[in-house]
Write a protein that holds these residues in place. Structure first.
Motif, mmCIF file in Angstrom:
data_model
loop_
_atom_site.group_PDB
_atom_site.id
_atom_site.type_symbol
_atom_site.label_atom_id
_atom_site.label_comp_id
_atom_site.label_asym_id
_atom_site.label_seq_id
_atom_site.Cartn_x
_atom_site.Cartn_y
_atom_site.Cartn_z
ATOM 1 N N ARG A 173 6.530 -0.678 -9.744
ATOM 2 C CA ARG A 173 6.557 -1.061 -8.333
ATOM 3 C C ARG A 173 7.605 -0.195 -7.616
ATOM 4 N NH1 ARG A 173 3.958 -5.757 -7.069
ATOM 5 N NH2 ARG A 173 5.365 -6.235 -5.362
ATOM 6 N N ILE A 174 7.838 0.972 -8.144
ATOM 7 C CA ILE A 174 8.833 1.898 -7.592
ATOM 8 C C ILE A 174 8.120 2.840 -6.627
ATOM 9 C CG2 ILE A 174 10.522 3.685 -8.126
ATOM 10 C CD1 ILE A 174 10.674 2.370 -10.962
ATOM 11 N N THR A 175 8.545 2.803 -5.369
ATOM 12 C CA THR A 175 7.878 3.624 -4.360
ATOM 13 C C THR A 175 8.393 5.061 -4.387
ATOM 14 O OG1 THR A 175 9.480 3.087 -2.628
ATOM 15 C CG2 THR A 175 7.549 1.645 -2.812
ATOM 16 N N VAL A 176 7.508 5.942 -3.971
ATOM 17 C CA VAL A 176 7.889 7.344 -3.801
ATOM 18 C C VAL A 176 9.020 7.426 -2.787
ATOM 19 C CG1 VAL A 176 7.082 9.576 -2.917
ATOM 20 C CG2 VAL A 176 5.618 8.228 -4.447
ATOM 21 N N GLU A 177 8.915 6.628 -1.750
ATOM 22 C CA GLU A 177 9.936 6.593 -0.705
ATOM 23 C C GLU A 177 11.318 6.286 -1.288
ATOM 24 O OE1 GLU A 177 10.377 4.370 3.580
ATOM 25 O OE2 GLU A 177 9.473 3.235 1.940
ATOM 26 N N LEU A 178 11.397 5.309 -2.184
ATOM 27 C CA LEU A 178 12.673 4.938 -2.791
ATOM 28 C C LEU A 178 13.256 6.104 -3.582
ATOM 29 C CD1 LEU A 178 14.796 2.735 -3.517
ATOM 30 C CD2 LEU A 178 13.418 2.310 -5.558
ATOM 31 N N ILE A 179 12.424 6.745 -4.372
ATOM 32 C CA ILE A 179 12.900 7.876 -5.176
ATOM 33 C C ILE A 179 13.419 8.992 -4.280
ATOM 34 C CG2 ILE A 179 12.195 9.701 -6.766
ATOM 35 C CD1 ILE A 179 10.163 7.642 -7.914
ATOM 36 N N GLY A 193 0.777 -1.230 0.000
ATOM 37 C CA GLY A 193 0.000 0.000 0.000
ATOM 38 C C GLY A 193 0.812 1.286 0.000
ATOM 39 N N LYS A 194 2.134 1.170 -0.058
ATOM 40 C CA LYS A 194 2.955 2.384 -0.106
ATOM 41 C C LYS A 194 2.687 3.121 -1.418
ATOM 42 C CE LYS A 194 6.844 0.772 2.650
ATOM 43 N NZ LYS A 194 8.292 0.597 2.679
ATOM 44 N N PRO A 195 2.760 4.436 -1.424
ATOM 45 C CA PRO A 195 2.582 5.183 -2.671
ATOM 46 C C PRO A 195 3.667 4.802 -3.678
ATOM 47 C CG PRO A 195 2.491 6.662 -0.784
ATOM 48 C CD PRO A 195 2.946 5.324 -0.278
ATOM 49 N N PRO A 235 14.499 1.801 -15.627
ATOM 50 C CA PRO A 235 14.063 2.175 -16.976
ATOM 51 C C PRO A 235 12.557 2.372 -17.146
ATOM 52 C CG PRO A 235 15.480 0.226 -17.031
ATOM 53 C CD PRO A 235 15.248 0.565 -15.603
ATOM 54 N N ARG A 236 11.744 1.762 -16.298
ATOM 55 C CA ARG A 236 10.283 1.945 -16.414
ATOM 56 C C ARG A 236 9.829 3.276 -15.841
ATOM 57 N NH1 ARG A 236 6.485 -2.762 -15.202
ATOM 58 N NH2 ARG A 236 5.228 -1.295 -16.362
ATOM 59 N N LEU A 237 10.689 3.936 -15.129
ATOM 60 C CA LEU A 237 10.382 5.230 -14.529
ATOM 61 C C LEU A 237 10.616 6.334 -15.546
ATOM 62 C CD1 LEU A 237 9.674 6.643 -11.828
ATOM 63 C CD2 LEU A 237 12.111 6.681 -11.321
ATOM 64 N N SER A 238 9.861 7.415 -15.430
ATOM 65 C CA SER A 238 10.066 8.565 -16.310
ATOM 66 C C SER A 238 10.412 9.785 -15.468
ATOM 67 C CB SER A 238 8.803 8.856 -17.125
ATOM 68 O OG SER A 238 7.790 9.377 -16.283
ATOM 69 N N ASP A 239 10.859 10.819 -16.154
ATOM 70 C CA ASP A 239 11.158 12.076 -15.485
ATOM 71 C C ASP A 239 9.908 12.606 -14.783
ATOM 72 O OD1 ASP A 239 13.079 14.187 -14.911
ATOM 73 O OD2 ASP A 239 11.851 15.435 -16.240
ATOM 74 N N GLU A 240 8.743 12.402 -15.415
ATOM 75 C CA GLU A 240 7.486 12.845 -14.810
ATOM 76 C C GLU A 240 7.228 12.125 -13.488
ATOM 77 O OE1 GLU A 240 7.541 11.772 -18.105
ATOM 78 O OE2 GLU A 240 7.552 13.773 -18.977
ATOM 79 N N GLY A 241 7.615 10.857 -13.410
ATOM 80 C CA GLY A 241 7.458 10.109 -12.171
ATOM 81 C C GLY A 241 8.300 10.681 -11.049
ATOM 82 N N ILE A 242 9.517 11.069 -11.379
ATOM 83 C CA ILE A 242 10.392 11.690 -10.368
ATOM 84 C C ILE A 242 9.812 13.024 -9.932
ATOM 85 C CG2 ILE A 242 12.679 12.677 -9.942
ATOM 86 C CD1 ILE A 242 13.812 10.467 -11.748
ATOM 87 N N ALA A 286 6.673 13.880 -9.942
ATOM 88 C CA ALA A 286 5.489 13.601 -9.129
ATOM 89 C C ALA A 286 5.890 13.220 -7.703
ATOM 90 C CB ALA A 286 4.656 12.495 -9.770
ATOM 91 N N ALA A 287 6.949 12.426 -7.561
ATOM 92 C CA ALA A 287 7.428 12.037 -6.226
ATOM 93 C C ALA A 287 7.920 13.255 -5.460
ATOM 94 C CB ALA A 287 8.547 11.003 -6.344
ATOM 95 N N ARG A 288 8.625 14.129 -6.137
ATOM 96 C CA ARG A 288 9.105 15.351 -5.477
ATOM 97 C C ARG A 288 7.931 16.221 -5.043
ATOM 98 N NH1 ARG A 288 14.099 17.391 -9.259
ATOM 99 N NH2 ARG A 288 15.747 16.382 -8.059
ATOM 100 N N LYS A 289 6.932 16.310 -5.911
ATOM 101 C CA LYS A 289 5.778 17.161 -5.604
ATOM 102 C C LYS A 289 5.016 16.636 -4.384
ATOM 103 C CE LYS A 289 1.826 19.384 -7.588
ATOM 104 N NZ LYS A 289 1.707 20.414 -8.571
ATOM 105 N N ILE A 290 4.828 15.327 -4.299
ATOM 106 C CA ILE A 290 4.104 14.759 -3.154
ATOM 107 C C ILE A 290 4.887 14.990 -1.856
ATOM 108 C CG2 ILE A 290 4.964 12.393 -3.136
ATOM 109 C CD1 ILE A 290 2.060 11.515 -2.752
#
Length: 61
Positions: A21-27, A13-15, A45-52, A54-58
């Protein structure tokens, strides 16, 4: 654009970044340890710049 989702069946249930399956916490841990977004993208490689982004924004909340 990748977004943040939470599902109790995935990563306890982690974000996570949608579609991964990459957690916000890991990033955030990797960024705090000094890794650059480019290094994170190369390692996940499945992660995008937008994902990073989004993690920073949260983390601002």
């Amino acid at each position: 654009m990748q977004k943040i989702v939470s599902d109790p069946k995935i990563m306890m249930g982690k974000p996570i970044i949608s579609g991964t399956r990459i957690t916000v916490e890991l990033i955030l841990e990797k960024l705090a340890a000094g890794e650059t977004p480019q290094q994170i993208l190369e390692a996940h490689p499945r992660l995008s710049d937008e994902g990073i982004k989004a993690a920073r924004k949260i983390s601002e909340f």
